[in-house]
Structure formats: C-alpha cells, structure tokens
Design an enzyme around this catalytic site. Structure first.
Site, PDB file in Angstrom:
ATOM      1  N   SER A 256       0.844  -1.213   0.000  1.00 21.94           N
ATOM      2  CA  SER A 256       0.000   0.000   0.000  1.00 21.94           C
ATOM      3  C   SER A 256       0.863   1.242   0.000  1.00 21.94           C
ATOM      4  O   SER A 256       2.049   1.193   0.327  1.00 21.94           O
ATOM      5  CB  SER A 256      -0.878   0.018   1.259  1.00 21.94           C
ATOM      6  OG  SER A 256      -0.137   0.532   2.369  1.00 21.94           O
ATOM      7  N   ASP A 257       0.272   2.360  -0.363  1.00 22.23           N
ATOM      8  CA  ASP A 257       0.990   3.611  -0.189  1.00 22.23           C
ATOM      9  C   ASP A 257       0.924   3.984   1.298  1.00 22.23           C
ATOM     10  O   ASP A 257       0.223   3.361   2.097  1.00 22.23           O
ATOM     11  CB  ASP A 257       0.395   4.709  -1.098  1.00 22.23           C
ATOM     12  CG  ASP A 257       1.417   5.795  -1.409  1.00 22.23           C
ATOM     13  OD1 ASP A 257       1.308   6.462  -2.447  1.00 22.23           O
ATOM     14  OD2 ASP A 257       2.357   5.948  -0.589  1.00 22.23           O
ATOM     15  N   TYR A 258       1.656   5.010   1.623  1.00 27.48           N
ATOM     16  CA  TYR A 258       1.928   5.380   3.024  1.00 27.48           C
ATOM     17  C   TYR A 258       0.622   5.717   3.774  1.00 27.48           C
ATOM     18  O   TYR A 258      -0.028   6.698   3.449  1.00 27.48           O
ATOM     19  CB  TYR A 258       2.832   6.621   3.000  1.00 27.48           C
ATOM     20  CG  TYR A 258       3.567   6.944   4.262  1.00 27.48           C
ATOM     21  CD1 TYR A 258       2.941   7.562   5.329  1.00 27.48           C
ATOM     22  CD2 TYR A 258       4.922   6.651   4.391  1.00 27.48           C
ATOM     23  CE1 TYR A 258       3.630   7.886   6.479  1.00 27.48           C
ATOM     24  CE2 TYR A 258       5.633   6.975   5.532  1.00 27.48           C
ATOM     25  CZ  TYR A 258       4.981   7.592   6.577  1.00 27.48           C
ATOM     26  OH  TYR A 258       5.678   7.907   7.715  1.00 27.48           O
ATOM     27  N   HIS A 259       0.215   4.810   4.699  1.00 26.50           N
ATOM     28  CA  HIS A 259      -0.974   5.063   5.527  1.00 26.50           C
ATOM     29  C   HIS A 259      -2.280   4.906   4.742  1.00 26.50           C
ATOM     30  O   HIS A 259      -3.372   5.160   5.249  1.00 26.50           O
ATOM     31  CB  HIS A 259      -0.895   6.471   6.145  1.00 26.50           C
ATOM     32  CG  HIS A 259      -1.816   6.664   7.320  1.00 26.50           C
ATOM     33  ND1 HIS A 259      -2.910   7.500   7.251  1.00 26.50           N
ATOM     34  CD2 HIS A 259      -1.816   6.114   8.562  1.00 26.50           C
ATOM     35  CE1 HIS A 259      -3.546   7.475   8.419  1.00 26.50           C
ATOM     36  NE2 HIS A 259      -2.908   6.645   9.231  1.00 26.50           N
TER      37      HIS A 259
END
Ligand code: GLC
Length: 684
Positions: A256-259
């Site tokens: 996933s992308d950050y957060h």
C-alpha cells in the site's frame, strides 16, 4: 514442505501480520535508528518490513535484530524511494523521459540499484508510471509525461535496470511500479483528489505502463492513494484482483501507499480499522505501509469473519516469496557496503544524462551556443546546487550537487552573479544589484523557476507562472538588456505557463531539475560542448485554462477551422500548446524526407534524416498512427515509436521503425514532434 510453507505453519497470527506490516524508520544513515518500540517489535516479529532506513551500518544492525533475535529469524525487507537515483541524483523522471532513450533509462536505474544495494536496501519504490496531462499536478515531475507508449518503454527499461537479471544478484533491488492506476488524472490537478474516467480511457492511457511493468517482471506494485470512479485503489477488487492479478497475471507483492489502508476511513468506505484492513486484504494488498491497520485491524476482522486465515496466509506467502527471491534467507547481510557515495563514473553518467535531458525550447538567431565570454548570471536558481536535485532526491546530498554558477565558472566563462530575487518570497531588495551586472556583460543568463519542493508530492499549483517576484526580475532584465542576448534557463518539475517570458527571451532552455551534475550539464550545452537533444515528453500550455492539453485528443465533430466560428476553439487563446509533445531544438539543422513503407506484418517504416547544420547533433523522430475504427472516434495521433540518429554536419541517415500492420483505414505520421505542420504522412 518448503521453507515458506513450514514458516507459515509455525507462525503466530502476530508474526504473520508482522510480515504484512511496513513501518517507517528515520532517515538513519547514522545516529539513533528507530524508536526502541520498533526494535522490540522487530525482536517480537510484529514488524517484518521497514522503509526510509539506509546505510550499511544502520541496516546491518537492524537486520541483525530480526535475523538473530526474533523467534523465526525472518529477515526484514528494507525499502526506500530512490526515484531518480540514490547517492548519485539523476534528472527527475519527467526530464529523463525526454531523452527517449531506453538504454539511458536502464543505465541510471542500474546505478541507482547498485547504490541502493550498497546502502543495504532491497527495494525501491520506483518506477513511478503515472501518465499525466495536467501540469497543475506536482507529481507529473516523477512520471513519464503524457503518453502511455513512453510510459511503457520506461517501465521496461527501469525494471531491467533495478532488478537486473535476477533479484538474487547482490546489486539488484526489487522495483515497485506505482501508483496503480490513473493517479495522474486527479480532478483539477489537485493532489490526492478523485479520478474519474471511462474504462476505455483507463485501458488505453493509464493502464499500459503497468501492463508493461508486469510483463517485465516487476516484483511489486503500489496502488494509488486515490479513488477511481468511486472505488479507492487500495480497496479495488476489480482493479487489483480482476485486472492486475487476473488479466495481467501479476503474482508479486502489492504494497500500500503510506498510511493508505487506514485512509479508507477518510474515503468513507470503511467504518473502522478492521473493515479497512479487510477491504484492503480482500482486494489483494499484501503489505500495509505505515497505517498499522493490518496489525491492529485484521485480528478483529478475523473474529468478524470479514477475512479468513487463508487470505492472510496468501499475502504472507507472497511477501516471504519476495524475500526468498532477494536471497535474504540465504544471506541477509549480502547487500551493504561502506563506500556508497557518488563516483567519477556515476557522475559522468549523471552529467551526460543531465545534458541530454535539457530541452532547448527557443533559440532565435542561433543565440546558443554562447559566443560571449562575459556573462551576467542572474536569478535565484543560478547558484542553487541543492535545488538541482528536484523532488524525491533520494539520499542525494546538497554538497554533492553542482549549480549553474559553478558549472559556468569551471567552463572558463567570466561570470558575474546575483540572485536578484528569492525563488518564492516577495522581496525585490536585490533587484538593483542584479540589474547592475547587465551593463558590463556580453550576454545575460537568467536562471528562473521553481524550488524543488514546488513539485512532487502534495505540490499542486493552480497558477503555473514564475513564483514570487521572478516575473518582475525577468521584466526588468529584458528592459535593461539593451540588445544583449538574454538566455532563460527554466528549472521546474512541470511545464510552466511562461508565454510572455518565452516571447521576450532570445533563447530558452528547459532544465527541469537535472540532478547532481546540473551545472556541468548546463554549461556543456550552453557553451556548445554538447548539442541539446532533449525533447519535452509533455505538452506546454499557453495558459492554465487549456489543461488538460495533450496530442492524443480525438477529432471532434467540429474540429477547429479559423474560417468557421462554430468550431472547437477558445475566444482568448490558441488551441495549440506553447510547445508540443516532442519539441526540442538542437544545434543541428535536421530535415526529414522520403517516408516509405516496406510491406509485411510488422510493417517496416523508414524515413531519411539529413543534418544541414554546422554542428553535430542528435535528432529524435516520432512515429504516430491515426487509426480509424468503424463507429468509434480515435485519437488524432497515437505514438507508436520513437527513434534517434546522431549526425555530423552535412551527414544523413535513415531511421527505421517496425509497426504491427494496422487494420482498416489508417494514416502514418512521422515527425520531430507532435505538431502536424512538421510531419510527413502516408495513408495506409
Ligand atoms: C509517499 C508516496 C509514495 C512513496 C511512499 C513511501 O506518500 O505517495 O510514492 O513511495 O509514500 O515514501
């Protein structure tokens, strides 16, 4: 039973979820690494992957904790954003796209991979493959420009460069194609905004570079933060499971992308962390980067029967398989060496690629190459080595970067410098001192544009003019120049709407952000040591109101006709871009002729190129197709090939393309850019 199966059989739920978690460490090359909690979490196996930690000491120490002190001794996967270089910073991807040279694209990725591995890293979150036709969006700087054919060629070259022939190679790192998919089409160019489009547009424009990445064997893929047609990519079963894993056959890791997993709550599609985690896992996201949704949410999701242990095991298996392919189980310390700074070779490559990324937009009266020796060098980007890195400058150090002042001085020019105004602040106190340099100079070089943080992530702009009081500086210099040549060097992470500056300058060089060898590269081109050959991979708007502006538009039932008011046009600006895709001047004088086809499937397309100029130079030639389809409107131009040819004065040669034989009515166009007026054409 193999290593992975036996590990999964032994793992507790917490250990499994640890392998599905990636936590950010400090940018720690030295000094305190990561908080004691994280080190304990590594010891307990509840963190299995890290990002933003590099350097041989830092990575070896933390890996040792995982391998020697955790219960199952599973090595950490360490990732970082080496987007256009690690220690040796190359031009930003948008600039490098303008080389139209897969050999160069692969070469810089190879150096970046070697330097990442030297820093103890196993993965880079690159290449960024988001096609974009909207320069308001700051991340256009990180991508391949406006065209999917170029994006696909970059995907193949970069993945070859990063991953080498085997991920087990000590100098190989796992690539991560991002951000899947259509992130470059955010509403109004505003960062993180929604994207909406037809499936046809998605499949023809935004998906192809990711298809090429999967075909090239990319090890991982990162979904975009955004929602597409109302479904967040991080939770999109259609795009991640059905299209990416089903149609394209991707078997690697989705990180996933950050957060982004936790942000499914902000999207409004999940009521709590357990639902968010379940949506992402069911969609196929294997690693949760920095939201702790998997670690905290999946145990609850299991209890609620939102996910099964098989779902979790499938993700763990893909993560452990990647670690095995990277040879981390065999030798978790094989990557990492002490001397990972820039080298003479890496800087030579950065200088060459930097020079070849520069786009000569205008060169009236052959102002360039410079004849003058006494130079007034003015502008806030003239002595700004650190800014030359551009956004996502990796581990590149400011002190390693050469600015324009240093480059021109070392080239032997007699340079007087003054910044005039700052990049952004509203301060004209330095204007008079800058203007005073013009009197005694033979030529004036204005270095204008954006700061590196004005493009890249979270850097959308609604106005695309010069920031701060730079326009005032430019206007004052043009007034003061009194007939002396004024050369503008533009630094930016995007095309700028600078029509007035372009009209008043004698020459304009788009430098984008050329990387650590910027000053030397720019001096090489301005002095004529190297002929400019860069081409813009994205159309330059005359005005923000034209955006999105790109060459691949469909014809309209009322295409523009100056003799007919009721045709497609603006009342206040031309339809055409200030500079079309592919535009870029050289110091040669190239002419195309004799476009011809040799039948077959694929077709062979040839065009002759002659250099009538006095300088050796390299020409880039593009092959476009206008393919008619019964009942369906088609883009006026689709890019199907590009080729390059280097010719000395009075030399000539031939560029050859191959093209799958089109079906039905079609027309071929070959030219130096996407302007019909410069093309040769043939009906098929
Ligand atoms: C950022 C970016 C992504 C990057 C990741 C890790 O927010 O969207 O491109 O790889 O976080 O730094």
């Amino acid at each position: 039973m193999g290593r992975i199966d036996s590990l999964i059989a032994e793992m507790t739920l917490a250990e499994k979820l640890g392998q599905l978690t990636m936590t950010a460490a400090d940018y720690a090359v030295t000094g305190p690494l990561i908080t004691p909690l994280s080190e304990d979490a590594i010891r307990s196996g509840t963190i299995g992957n890290l990002l933003n930690l590099y350097g041989v000491e830092a990575t070896r120490r933390i890996q040792k904790i995982a391998v020697e002190e955790s219960r199952l001794h599973i090595p950490l996967l360490l990732g970082f954003d080496a987007i256009h270089g690690q220690r040796t910073v190359f031009p930003i991807p948008l600039a490098e796209a303008g080389l139209f040279d897969p050999v160069a694209w692969e070469a810089t990725a190879r150096v970046a991979a070697e330097e990442c591995a030297g820093d103890g890293l196993h993965m880079t979150f690159a290449p960024m493959l988001d096609v974009s036709r909207d320069p308001r969006w700051g991340r256009i700087a990180e991508g391949p420009g406006e065209d999917p054919f170029v994006g696909s060629a970059i995907a193949r070259a970069k993945i070859r460069g990063f991953q080498s022939s085997s991920l087990a190679d000590v100098g190989a790192v796992a690539a991560c194609a991002k951000h899947y998919v259509a992130y470059g089409a955010v509403t109004a160019g505003r960062e993180y905004a929604s994207t909406d489009m037809s499936e046809g547009m998605l499949r023809e424009v935004y998906l192809p570079p990711f298809r090429a990445a999967v075909e090239a064997g990319v090890a991982s893929i990162m979904p975009a933060f955004t929602d597409l047609n109302g479904v967040p990519l991080t939770a999109s079963v259609f795009l991640l499971q059905e299209v990416l894993r089903g149609e394209l056959g991707f078997e690697g890791v989705i990180v996933s992308d950050y957060h982004a997993v936790a942000e499914l709550l902000n999207h409004g599609v999940a009521g709590d962390l357990a639902e968010a985690a379940a949506l992402a896992l069911k969609a196929g996201v294997d690693i949760d980067m920095m939201s702790d949704a998997y670690r905290l949410g999946l145990p609850v999701a299991l209890e609620r029967n939102l996910v099964t242990m098989d779902d979790i095991d499938a993700a763990v298996r893909r993560v452990l398989s990647l670690k095995e392919r990277l040879d981390l189980f065999q030798d978790p310390y094989r990557r990492g060496r002490a001397d990972t700074g820039t080298t003479a070779q890496s800087r030579a490559l950065a200088r060459d690629v930097g020079a070849r990324s520069l786009v000569l937009l205008k060169n009236d009266r052959s102002t360039l190459p410079l004849a003058a020796r006494k130079i007034a060098l003015i502008g806030p980007l003239a002595d700004a080595g650190s800014e030359m890195r551009g956004p996502w400058g990796g581990a590149g150090r400011p002190e390693d970067c050469v600015g324009v002042l240093q480059g021109l001085t070392e080239a032997g020019l007699d340079v007087r410098h003054a910044p005039g105004v700052p990049i952004e602040e509203n301060d004209v106190s330095g204007l008079a001192a800058a203007l005073a340099l013009c009197a005694d100079a033979d030529a004036i070089i204005l270095c204008l544009g954006e700061a590196l943080l004005m493009s890249g992530e979270a850097a959308s702009r609604a106005h695309l003019g010069l920031p701060g009081r730079q326009q005032d500086l430019a206007d004052a210099v043009f007034e003061k120049a009194a007939g002396k040549p004024v050369i503008v060097v533009l630094f930016s992470g995007r095309p700028l709407a600078v029509t007035e500056v372009v009209s008043r300058a004698d020459a304009v060089l788009a430098a984008w952000f050329p990387g650590c060898e910027a000053g030397h590269a720019i001096a090489d081109v301005l002095t004529g040591k190297v002929s400019p050959s860069g081409r813009t991979p994205v159309s330059w708007p005359r005005a923000v109101g034209q955006i999105p502006i790109f060459f691949g538009e469909r014809p309209s039932g009322r295409p523009f006709n100056p003799a007919d008011h009721f045709t497609s046009h603006y009342s206040d600006v031309e339809n055409t871009p200030l500079f079309p895709f592919g535009h870029g001047l050289t110091y040669g004088d190239f002419k195309l002729s004799n476009l011809r086809i040799e039948p077959g499937d694929p077709l062979t397309v040839k065009v002759d190129v002659a250099n009538h100029g006095a300088h050796a130079a390299e020409e880039t030639v593009f092959l476009f197709l206008n393919q008619k389809k019964p009942g369906v409107t088609r883009p006026l131009l689709e890019l199907k090939g590009f080729g390059k040819i280097a010719l000395g004065p009075a030399d000539q040669g031939t560029v050859t393309f191959t093209l799958p034989a089109p079906t039905g009515r079609a027309e071929l166009f070959v030219g130096p850019n996407a302007d019909f007026r410069s093309m040769l054409s043939l009906s098929l």
